[in-house]
Write an enzyme that holds these catalytic residues in place. Sequence first.
Site, PDB file in Angstrom:
ATOM      1  N   PRO A  10       0.795  -1.228   0.000  1.00  0.00           N
ATOM      2  CA  PRO A  10       0.000   0.000   0.000  1.00  0.00           C
ATOM      3  C   PRO A  10       0.829   1.281   0.000  1.00  0.00           C
ATOM      4  CG  PRO A  10      -0.148  -1.106   2.129  1.00  0.00           C
ATOM      5  CD  PRO A  10       0.502  -2.068   1.172  1.00  0.00           C
ATOM      6  N   ASN A  11       0.337   2.225  -0.788  1.00  0.00           N
ATOM      7  CA  ASN A  11       0.880   3.592  -0.899  1.00  0.00           C
ATOM      8  C   ASN A  11       2.201   3.666  -1.660  1.00  0.00           C
ATOM      9  OD1 ASN A  11      -1.282   4.755   0.694  1.00  0.00           O
ATOM     10  ND2 ASN A  11      -0.338   3.740   2.439  1.00  0.00           N
ATOM     11  N   ARG A  18       5.024  10.728  -2.860  1.00  0.00           N
ATOM     12  CA  ARG A  18       4.709  10.510  -1.448  1.00  0.00           C
ATOM     13  C   ARG A  18       5.911  10.836  -0.559  1.00  0.00           C
ATOM     14  NH1 ARG A  18       4.604   4.497   1.278  1.00  0.00           N
ATOM     15  NH2 ARG A  18       3.894   5.199   3.325  1.00  0.00           N
ATOM     16  N   TYR A  23      11.067   9.029   1.150  1.00  0.00           N
ATOM     17  CA  TYR A  23      11.116   7.952   0.155  1.00  0.00           C
ATOM     18  C   TYR A  23      11.796   8.336  -1.164  1.00  0.00           C
ATOM     19  CZ  TYR A  23       7.775   5.851   3.372  1.00  0.00           C
ATOM     20  OH  TYR A  23       7.174   5.332   4.493  1.00  0.00           O
ATOM     21  N   ASN A  72       8.068  -5.498  -0.409  1.00  0.00           N
ATOM     22  CA  ASN A  72       7.902  -4.335   0.462  1.00  0.00           C
ATOM     23  C   ASN A  72       6.409  -4.229   0.728  1.00  0.00           C
ATOM     24  OD1 ASN A  72       7.707  -1.942   1.802  1.00  0.00           O
ATOM     25  ND2 ASN A  72       9.003  -0.772   0.395  1.00  0.00           N
ATOM     26  N   ALA A  75       2.878  -0.600   5.075  1.00  0.00           N
ATOM     27  CA  ALA A  75       2.386  -0.628   6.461  1.00  0.00           C
ATOM     28  C   ALA A  75       1.852  -2.000   6.879  1.00  0.00           C
ATOM     29  CB  ALA A  75       1.316   0.434   6.656  1.00  0.00           C
ATOM     30  N   GLU A  96      12.316  -9.421   2.677  1.00  0.00           N
ATOM     31  CA  GLU A  96      11.561  -8.220   3.069  1.00  0.00           C
ATOM     32  C   GLU A  96      12.438  -6.997   2.849  1.00  0.00           C
ATOM     33  OE1 GLU A  96      10.274  -8.399   7.186  1.00  0.00           O
ATOM     34  OE2 GLU A  96      10.114  -6.214   7.294  1.00  0.00           O
ATOM     35  N   HIS A  98      12.664  -2.526   2.899  1.00  0.00           N
ATOM     36  CA  HIS A  98      12.088  -1.217   3.189  1.00  0.00           C
ATOM     37  C   HIS A  98      13.010  -0.146   2.650  1.00  0.00           C
ATOM     38  CE1 HIS A  98       9.003  -3.034   5.569  1.00  0.00           C
ATOM     39  NE2 HIS A  98       9.937  -3.787   6.126  1.00  0.00           N
ATOM     40  N   ILE A  99      12.414   0.867   2.088  1.00  0.00           N
ATOM     41  CA  ILE A  99      13.174   1.990   1.530  1.00  0.00           C
ATOM     42  C   ILE A  99      13.776   2.818   2.667  1.00  0.00           C
ATOM     43  CG2 ILE A  99      12.953   4.131   0.184  1.00  0.00           C
ATOM     44  CD1 ILE A  99      10.556   2.658  -1.278  1.00  0.00           C
ATOM     45  N   SER A 100      12.937   3.151   3.637  1.00  0.00           N
ATOM     46  CA  SER A 100      13.397   3.962   4.773  1.00  0.00           C
ATOM     47  C   SER A 100      13.955   3.048   5.864  1.00  0.00           C
ATOM     48  CB  SER A 100      12.230   4.786   5.327  1.00  0.00           C
ATOM     49  OG  SER A 100      11.227   3.936   5.851  1.00  0.00           O
ATOM     50  N   ARG A 105      12.549   5.446  12.771  1.00  0.00           N
ATOM     51  CA  ARG A 105      11.280   6.176  12.644  1.00  0.00           C
ATOM     52  C   ARG A 105      10.363   5.877  13.844  1.00  0.00           C
ATOM     53  NH1 ARG A 105       8.946   5.361   6.812  1.00  0.00           N
ATOM     54  NH2 ARG A 105       7.687   7.132   7.496  1.00  0.00           N
TER      55      ARG A 105
END
Length: 147
Positions: A10-11, A18, A23, A72, A75, A96, A98-100, A105
Site C-alpha cells: 500500500p501507498n 509521497r 522515500y 515491500n 504498512a 523483506e 524497506h526503503i526507509s 522512525r
Amino acid sequence: MKKIQIINGPNLNLLGKREPAVYGSATFESYLEKLRKAYPDCEISYYQSNIEGELINKIHEVGFNYAGIILNAGAYTHTSIALHDAIKSVETPVIEVHISNVHARESFRHHSMLSAACKGVIVGFGMDSYRLALEAFIASDKLDNLA
Ligand code: DQA
C-alpha cells in the site's frame, strides 16, 4: 533466466510524490527500468497493490515457480499475520525490504510481522534496498558456482 518477483504494498504506487524527504523523488517505474537494464540475466516482474488480499494472491501465484520474491509490504509489514502466513505457505524465498530505515522512525514501525517468515531483511538503503535484495538472490549462486 532467474525469475524474480517484486511486490510492493500500500501507498508505494505513490513513490516519487509521497513524502519525498523519506522515500525520495523517483517513481518506482523509473527505478525498475534501470534495475532491469542492470540485471539483464534476471526476469524481473513487478506487482503493486494497496489491498492485502491481492498481495497474498500474488505470493500464492508466484510462490512455487519463481526463484525469489522481494516484498515491500508497506504498512502491512507491521500488522499482517495473513501475509506472514502467506510467506510461510509458499516455497519461494522472500526477502523483506524497506526503503526507509524503519528503526529510525516511529516505534510502530519497529516491529515486523513478516521478518520471521522471510529469508532476510534489507532496510534503509532508499530505493537501492531492492537492488541489494536482488543481489542477495544472485550472490548466493555466484559463490556456489565458484566451489
Ligand atoms: C516502508 C516503511 C513502512 O513503515 C511504511 O508503512 C511504508 C514504506 C518503507 O519502504 O520504508 O509504506 O515499507
